[in-house]
Design a protein around this motif. Structure first.
Motif, PDB file in Angstrom:
ATOM      1  N   THR A   1       0.870  -1.181   0.000  1.00  0.00           N
ATOM      2  CA  THR A   1       0.000   0.000   0.000  1.00  0.00           C
ATOM      3  C   THR A   1       0.901   1.222   0.000  1.00  0.00           C
ATOM      4  O   THR A   1       1.817   1.318   0.824  1.00  0.00           O
ATOM      5  CB  THR A   1      -0.913   0.015   1.236  1.00  0.00           C
ATOM      6  OG1 THR A   1      -1.787  -1.123   1.191  1.00  0.00           O
ATOM      7  CG2 THR A   1      -1.744   1.285   1.287  1.00  0.00           C
ATOM      8  N   PHE A   2       0.645   2.166  -0.908  1.00  0.00           N
ATOM      9  CA  PHE A   2       1.581   3.286  -1.032  1.00  0.00           C
ATOM     10  C   PHE A   2       0.963   4.422  -1.835  1.00  0.00           C
ATOM     11  O   PHE A   2      -0.056   4.248  -2.533  1.00  0.00           O
ATOM     12  CB  PHE A   2       2.867   2.836  -1.737  1.00  0.00           C
ATOM     13  CG  PHE A   2       2.659   2.405  -3.158  1.00  0.00           C
ATOM     14  CD1 PHE A   2       2.817   3.296  -4.214  1.00  0.00           C
ATOM     15  CD2 PHE A   2       2.284   1.096  -3.455  1.00  0.00           C
ATOM     16  CE1 PHE A   2       2.594   2.907  -5.519  1.00  0.00           C
ATOM     17  CE2 PHE A   2       2.074   0.689  -4.763  1.00  0.00           C
ATOM     18  CZ  PHE A   2       2.234   1.605  -5.804  1.00  0.00           C
ATOM     19  N   THR A   3       1.615   5.570  -1.729  1.00  0.00           N
ATOM     20  CA  THR A   3       1.354   6.727  -2.590  1.00  0.00           C
ATOM     21  C   THR A   3       2.680   7.271  -3.058  1.00  0.00           C
ATOM     22  O   THR A   3       3.619   7.397  -2.253  1.00  0.00           O
ATOM     23  CB  THR A   3       0.591   7.831  -1.840  1.00  0.00           C
ATOM     24  OG1 THR A   3      -0.690   7.340  -1.444  1.00  0.00           O
ATOM     25  CG2 THR A   3       0.417   9.083  -2.705  1.00  0.00           C
ATOM     26  N   ILE A   4       2.791   7.573  -4.343  1.00  0.00           N
ATOM     27  CA  ILE A   4       3.954   8.274  -4.876  1.00  0.00           C
ATOM     28  C   ILE A   4       3.474   9.595  -5.466  1.00  0.00           C
ATOM     29  O   ILE A   4       2.448   9.659  -6.140  1.00  0.00           O
ATOM     30  CB  ILE A   4       4.712   7.429  -5.917  1.00  0.00           C
ATOM     31  CG1 ILE A   4       3.781   6.841  -6.960  1.00  0.00           C
ATOM     32  CG2 ILE A   4       5.493   6.325  -5.234  1.00  0.00           C
ATOM     33  CD1 ILE A   4       4.502   6.027  -8.038  1.00  0.00           C
TER      34      ILE A   4
ATOM     35  N   THR B   1       0.749   4.869   2.895  1.00  0.00           N
ATOM     36  CA  THR B   1      -0.705   4.767   2.827  1.00  0.00           C
ATOM     37  C   THR B   1      -1.161   5.245   1.454  1.00  0.00           C
ATOM     38  O   THR B   1      -0.392   5.870   0.709  1.00  0.00           O
ATOM     39  CB  THR B   1      -1.373   5.630   3.906  1.00  0.00           C
ATOM     40  OG1 THR B   1      -0.974   7.007   3.712  1.00  0.00           O
ATOM     41  CG2 THR B   1      -0.966   5.189   5.306  1.00  0.00           C
ATOM     42  N   ALA B   2      -2.412   4.966   1.131  1.00  0.00           N
ATOM     43  CA  ALA B   2      -3.012   5.505  -0.087  1.00  0.00           C
ATOM     44  C   ALA B   2      -3.723   6.801   0.279  1.00  0.00           C
ATOM     45  O   ALA B   2      -4.745   6.792   0.986  1.00  0.00           O
ATOM     46  CB  ALA B   2      -3.999   4.505  -0.693  1.00  0.00           C
ATOM     47  N   LEU B   3      -3.176   7.936  -0.157  1.00  0.00           N
ATOM     48  CA  LEU B   3      -3.809   9.216   0.145  1.00  0.00           C
ATOM     49  C   LEU B   3      -5.209   9.266  -0.448  1.00  0.00           C
ATOM     50  O   LEU B   3      -5.479   8.715  -1.529  1.00  0.00           O
ATOM     51  CB  LEU B   3      -2.981  10.364  -0.412  1.00  0.00           C
ATOM     52  CG  LEU B   3      -1.593  10.616   0.199  1.00  0.00           C
ATOM     53  CD1 LEU B   3      -0.971  11.860  -0.432  1.00  0.00           C
ATOM     54  CD2 LEU B   3      -1.640  10.748   1.716  1.00  0.00           C
ATOM     55  N   SER B   4      -6.090   9.946   0.242  1.00  0.00           N
ATOM     56  CA  SER B   4      -7.456  10.102  -0.252  1.00  0.00           C
ATOM     57  C   SER B   4      -7.509  11.191  -1.314  1.00  0.00           C
ATOM     58  O   SER B   4      -6.583  11.994  -1.470  1.00  0.00           O
ATOM     59  CB  SER B   4      -8.375  10.477   0.908  1.00  0.00           C
ATOM     60  OG  SER B   4      -8.050  11.781   1.381  1.00  0.00           O
ATOM     61  N   ALA B   5      -8.621  11.218  -2.051  1.00  0.00           N
ATOM     62  CA  ALA B   5      -8.802  12.266  -3.058  1.00  0.00           C
ATOM     63  C   ALA B   5      -8.776  13.641  -2.406  1.00  0.00           C
ATOM     64  O   ALA B   5      -8.258  14.604  -2.996  1.00  0.00           O
ATOM     65  CB  ALA B   5     -10.112  12.034  -3.799  1.00  0.00           C
ATOM     66  N   GLN B   6      -9.323  13.751  -1.197  1.00  0.00           N
ATOM     67  CA  GLN B   6      -9.341  15.040  -0.506  1.00  0.00           C
ATOM     68  C   GLN B   6      -7.918  15.478  -0.127  1.00  0.00           C
ATOM     69  O   GLN B   6      -7.568  16.663  -0.243  1.00  0.00           O
ATOM     70  CB  GLN B   6     -10.212  14.948   0.754  1.00  0.00           C
ATOM     71  CG  GLN B   6     -11.696  14.744   0.495  1.00  0.00           C
ATOM     72  CD  GLN B   6     -12.047  13.323   0.099  1.00  0.00           C
ATOM     73  OE1 GLN B   6     -11.245  12.392   0.286  1.00  0.00           O
ATOM     74  NE2 GLN B   6     -13.243  13.131  -0.467  1.00  0.00           N
TER      75      GLN B   6
ATOM     76  N   GLN C   1      -1.997   3.138  -4.456  1.00  0.00           N
ATOM     77  CA  GLN C   1      -2.523   1.776  -4.484  1.00  0.00           C
ATOM     78  C   GLN C   1      -2.793   1.334  -3.064  1.00  0.00           C
ATOM     79  O   GLN C   1      -1.958   1.523  -2.161  1.00  0.00           O
ATOM     80  CB  GLN C   1      -1.561   0.792  -5.148  1.00  0.00           C
ATOM     81  CG  GLN C   1      -2.174  -0.602  -5.290  1.00  0.00           C
ATOM     82  CD  GLN C   1      -1.248  -1.615  -5.933  1.00  0.00           C
ATOM     83  OE1 GLN C   1      -0.056  -1.621  -5.636  1.00  0.00           O
ATOM     84  NE2 GLN C   1      -1.778  -2.462  -6.793  1.00  0.00           N
ATOM     85  N   GLY C   2      -3.970   0.776  -2.852  1.00  0.00           N
ATOM     86  CA  GLY C   2      -4.356   0.293  -1.537  1.00  0.00           C
ATOM     87  C   GLY C   2      -5.438  -0.752  -1.668  1.00  0.00           C
ATOM     88  O   GLY C   2      -5.658  -1.313  -2.755  1.00  0.00           O
ATOM     89  N   PRO C   3      -6.148  -1.031  -0.601  1.00  0.00           N
ATOM     90  CA  PRO C   3      -7.209  -2.054  -0.642  1.00  0.00           C
ATOM     91  C   PRO C   3      -8.290  -1.766  -1.680  1.00  0.00           C
ATOM     92  O   PRO C   3      -8.959  -2.680  -2.159  1.00  0.00           O
ATOM     93  CB  PRO C   3      -7.785  -2.014   0.782  1.00  0.00           C
ATOM     94  CG  PRO C   3      -6.658  -1.489   1.620  1.00  0.00           C
ATOM     95  CD  PRO C   3      -5.933  -0.511   0.758  1.00  0.00           C
TER      96      PRO C   3
END
Length: 908
Positions: free
Chosen positions: A590-593, A723-728, A663-665
């Motif tokens: 699970t990650f954010t780039i 973590t997978a950042l949210s759209a907000q 990418q996350g759940p």
């Protein structure tokens, strides 16, 4: 590395003269990081003009065998080369030749000495190789030398018709390994044993391919044999076997596959509990590393799968030293395929490398590097000798031979590279990349602030050449609007200390910087802002201390940045420049780039991604964002196949753009400029250990692969999150980039001088110093051209920075007033008798400036300067005390840009 086992105690002997050259015995060992016993400081040692294949020792003498014709003094010293036909004897403590001289020759072909071993009673040296005579005495590839007289023993004449490559000796037996098929006319294929008088023994361990290593177990009951073979006495055993010391019968076989078919054993070493092999292979799927075995059952204890052709191993005090050209230790969680390390050390209990990194080059011949070890010395100081085909040691010319002592340790750590940043009014974050020390992995770092000689922080930390973590210190004793400078030193346990690092200077903002504070608050584990002024260190502004390295010197300090504020961007040339993280981690599931980019390139390139290598192209690579030739963006992971999201629009229009992949759940999502543009339900990705890459890495096999994997353009504010950042959250980051932010302008004095009441008519325009005192009076005068306030901002903070000189008593205990100058003056015209008039009220006070060679600051009333913005403004430094203050003027090279005004502008 050929130990000699037997009942006799080792005698302390010195052969021949004490040595030529006059180098003194080294004193007792200094501190290196345990359990390493030897420093990495190469000692002056006579060198050969060819390859050294073998080393052995007796007391204070080291015997050298190989393929060479002379020995010569160390580089940079005087002395005359001496003839040495494939053999030399050197003093262990001085590194210079003794009086023992032997010539190993052959009638046809090229003679060479491949192996040397000393008898347990230290009286006889046995030499094997390919030669037909020693000092004219006929022999057949194996000779016995009387150490006391330095003469061959004429009665020792076993006949080996081919090269002898390895020897081991007990009180009564000499074991040999090599290329031969007969000994004394009797069948003995690749392994044999003769008595110490030369008679052939019944020992028979016939192998189908050459023998390269042989060693007797400490109890004398077994012989460990290694080489190229696939069978021993008809038994399936590849490259390694344990045989009976009397008969040669196989007692432990290692069937083909235990060591791969294309790998061989080059050396064997034993200690009290185990034995160790050095291995070499050719082609794909080779085994080039080391194996440790327990002597109790001959089973594997551990296996080091580093690639790099191990030639020799040597055990000493629980550490296994190895000679190789190791270039890829990724399979044991260490460095990926890249530069070569020729000398390494590890505990005999594990594969983990210790902090000992002297180095050679590949050198002559096969380009292998070091090939042989021995440890010598009869006193408290021991010497690790290394022989091989190298031509340099630690970057300096030194051929064939080098040596390292148990002390003293004289090598200082490298100078730390330091970064300092502040994104809030109450804290400065000081960061630095770990230093390296070739024989110390544990170092102590001290942080100094504003030129003080007393550290404000001290911390210990471990590092290896390929694992140099980022250390950090949060300085909370700071004042908003003030500028602080930091320097760091690194010291080893023996007190060897690096020079002070370059100053890292930062001005504390008067309000929190919105964008970077939000990135940190959202949990970034890697955050590169690209604010460095030098390469290669890339500071990590997250709390993860996940620093990186610039490759091939990208262009730094690019403006305007992507985000409002004092930060800068980095520019990459699209040809060979990139960045990679300096910390090996497990691939996240699970990650954010996230990154900002600006380009007009039509050749695409990778923006950010994960891969299993550093400077070379990765073999495993995904979790990346890349640009196509037409400027489209692709976000991809590998999950049994390539899984991608891409944009319809093109973004190579020369403007800053914000791109985020998560990418996350819930699957994968791609955002551009704060908005979601694509998503899918893919939750899996390839799992491996590796490094984050920015600006380049492999893209073979990926959809819409661009012409170049190297990105040409500017990058800024690159971050990775666990973590997978949210759209907000993504939308907020994009919006905060344009939020108002404080800007800092630094203005250097255009004119500065001082006046002296003791020399009332003298002008000091060309002086590199300024002076302030009440009685007898000195006054200093400074002129600045002030900038106008940026649109929509006001002057929020002003500070005058000055630096004390190195003169004794340069600092002062008195307070110094900063007073506006109301009269006219010129730098070349002012003197004490015609000094300008001053205002009555100070606009700031400098106090506590007691140390020399230190930058000090005086906070100024911003309202006094606000009306003068966009024009010229002068101040004077005055005092009522009697203790003088001496400062560098702007003409002094050591001034570090002072005197200067530091002005902070922000929203009203």
């Amino acid at each position: 590395m050929r130990k000699s086992w037997g009942l006799a105690a080792a005698l302390v002997l010195t052969v021949g003269a004490a040595g030529v050259g006059g180098w003194a015995l080294a004193p007792k060992a200094g501190a290196v990081t345990p359990p390493v016993a030897f420093t990495a400081d190469a000692l002056p040692t006579w060198q050969t003009n060819g390859i050294v294949w073998a080393l052995a020792q007796a007391g204070d003498t080291v015997f050298v065998g190989g393929t060479f014709s002379e020995v010569r003094p160390p580089a940079g010293t005087t002395g005359t080369p001496k003839g040495a036909v494939n053999f030399a004897a050197l003093n262990a403590a001085t590194g210079a030749p003794t009086s023992c001289s032997l010539s190993f020759t052959v009638g046809e072909g090229s003679a060479t000495v491949r192996t040397l071993v000393v008898s347990p009673d230290q009286k006889t040296l046995y030499a094997g190789g390919y030669f037909g005579a020693v000092n004219g005495t006929p022999v057949s590839s194996l000779a016995a030398i009387d150490i006391a007289t330095c003469k061959p023993k004429p009665a020792f004449t076993p006949s080996f018709p081919a090269t002898v490559r390895a020897l081991a000796v007990t009180d009564d037996t000499v074991y040999a390994a090599g290329d031969f098929g007969t000994v004394n006319g009797h069948q003995r294929e690749r392994f044999a044993a003769v008595t110490t008088s030369g008679e052939l023994l019944p020992f028979k361990a016939d192998a189908d391919e050459p023998g390269r290593a042989i060693e007797v177990t400490p109890d004398g009951s077994k012989v460990l044999i290694g080489g190229d073979f696939f069978t021993v006495n008809g038994t399936n055993s590849h490259a390694l076997a344990v045989v009976d010391a009397n008969s040669g019968a196989v007692t432990k076989a290692y069937p083909n596959g235990f060591i791969p078919t294309n790998s061989v054993v080059k050396d064997i070493e034993t200690d009290g509990t185990g034995f160790y092999t050095g291995n070499e292979g050719t082609g794909g799927g080779v085994f080039d590393g080391r194996i440790a075995f327990d002597l109790s059952n001959y089973e594997q204890r551990w296996r080091d799968t580093c690639l790099g052709a191990t030639q020799a191993v040597e055990e000493y005090q629980g550490v296994l030293y190895s000679a190789s050209h190791a270039h890829d230790c990724s399979t044991v969680g260490e460095f990926p395929d890249g530069r070569r390390y020729h000398l390494l050390a590890q505990p005999t209990t594990s594969t983990g490398k210790l902090g000992w990194f002297p180095d050679t080059n590949d050198g002559l011949g096969e380009g292998i590097g070091p090939r042989a070890f021995t440890i010598s010395g009869s006193g408290a100081t021991k010497y690790l000798w290394v022989g091989g085909e190298f031509t340099t040691t630690n970057g300096k010319a030194q051929q064939g031979l080098t040596r390292f002592a148990t002390g003293p340790d004289k090598g200082a750590p490298t100078v730390p590279q330091v970064s300092a940043a502040a994104i809030s009014p109450n804290q400065v974050h000081v960061r630095w990349r770990a230093s390296t020390d070739l024989d110390d992995s544990k170092l102590t770092y001290k942080v100094y602030r504003n030129g003080s000689t007393t550290p404000v922080h001290k911390v210990e930390g471990d590092s290896l050449l390929w694992a140099r973590p980022q250390f950090s210190f949060k300085d909370t004793s700071v004042t908003a609007g003030q500028t602080y400078s930091y320097r760091v030193t690194a010291s080893d346990a023996d007190g060897n200390t690096s020079a002070l690092s370059a100053n890292a200077t930062v001005t504390v903002p008067t309000s929190t910087e919105a964008y970077p504070s939000q990135v940190v608050a959202d949990g970034a584990s890697l955050y590169w802002r690209f604010d460095e002024s030098t390469t290669p260190y890339v500071a990590d502004s997250s709390n993860g201390d996940h620093n990186g390295l610039y490759v091939n010197a990208p262009t730094l300090r690019q403006t305007p940045p992507a985000v409002n504020g004092p930060s800068t961007a980095v520019a990459l040339n699209g040809t060979n420049q990139k960045l990679y993280s300096d910390k090996r981690v497990n691939a996240p599931s699970t990650f954010t780039i996230e990154t900002w980019f600006k380009t007009t390139s039509n050749r695409g390139g990778k923006l950010i991604g994960f891969g299993n290598n550093t400077t070379r192209n990765s073999g495993s690579y995904d979790k990346h964002l890349y640009m196509t030739n037409t400027g489209n963006l692709v976000f991809g992971v590998y999950s049994g196949g390539t899984r991608t999201l891409s944009t319809w629009g093109s973004y190579n229009n020369g403007k800053w753009h914000h791109v985020v992949g998560t990418q996350g759940p819930g699957g994968m999502t791609l955002y551009v400029d704060g908005k979601q543009v694509a998503s899918n339900g893919v939750t899996g990705s390839q799992q491996y250990t590796g490094y984050w890459h920015v600006g380049a890495d492999n893209l073979n096999g990926w959809p819409l692969r661009p012409s170049s994997t190297f990105f040409a353009g500017q990058l800024d504010e690159t971050a990775v999150y666990p973590t997978a950042l949210s759209a907000q959250q993504v939308a907020k980051h994009y919006a905060l980039a344009t939020a108002p932010a404080d800007t800092v302008s630094t203005v250097t004095a255009t004119d500065d001088t001082y006046a002296n009441a003791g020399a009332p008519g003298t002008n000091y325009a060309t002086s590199t110093s300024l002076a302030v005192r009440g009685t007898s009076a000195y006054e200093s005068y400074l002129r600045f051209n002030l900038p106008a306030a940026p649109a929509g901002t006001v002057l929020k903070n002003a500070r005058l920075a000055v630096k004390t000189t190195t003169a004794t008593g340069a600092g002062t205990a008195d307070k110094v007033s900063v007073v506006p100058v109301t009269g006219d003056w010129t730098e070349t015209g002012v003197s004490y008798t015609n000094r300008p008039s001053l205002g009555s009220a100070p606009i700031g006070t400098l106090s506590g400036a007691t140390d020399g060679s230190t930058v000090y600051s005086a906070t100024l009333d911003p309202t006094a300067l606000a009306s003068e913005l966009g024009g010229s403004y002068s101040v004077a430094l005055t005092s009522t005390g009697t203790d003088p203050l001496w400062l560098w003027s702007s003409e002094a090279p050591a001034a570090e840009g002072t005197p200067q005004l530091v002005l902070t502008f922000g929203a009203p």
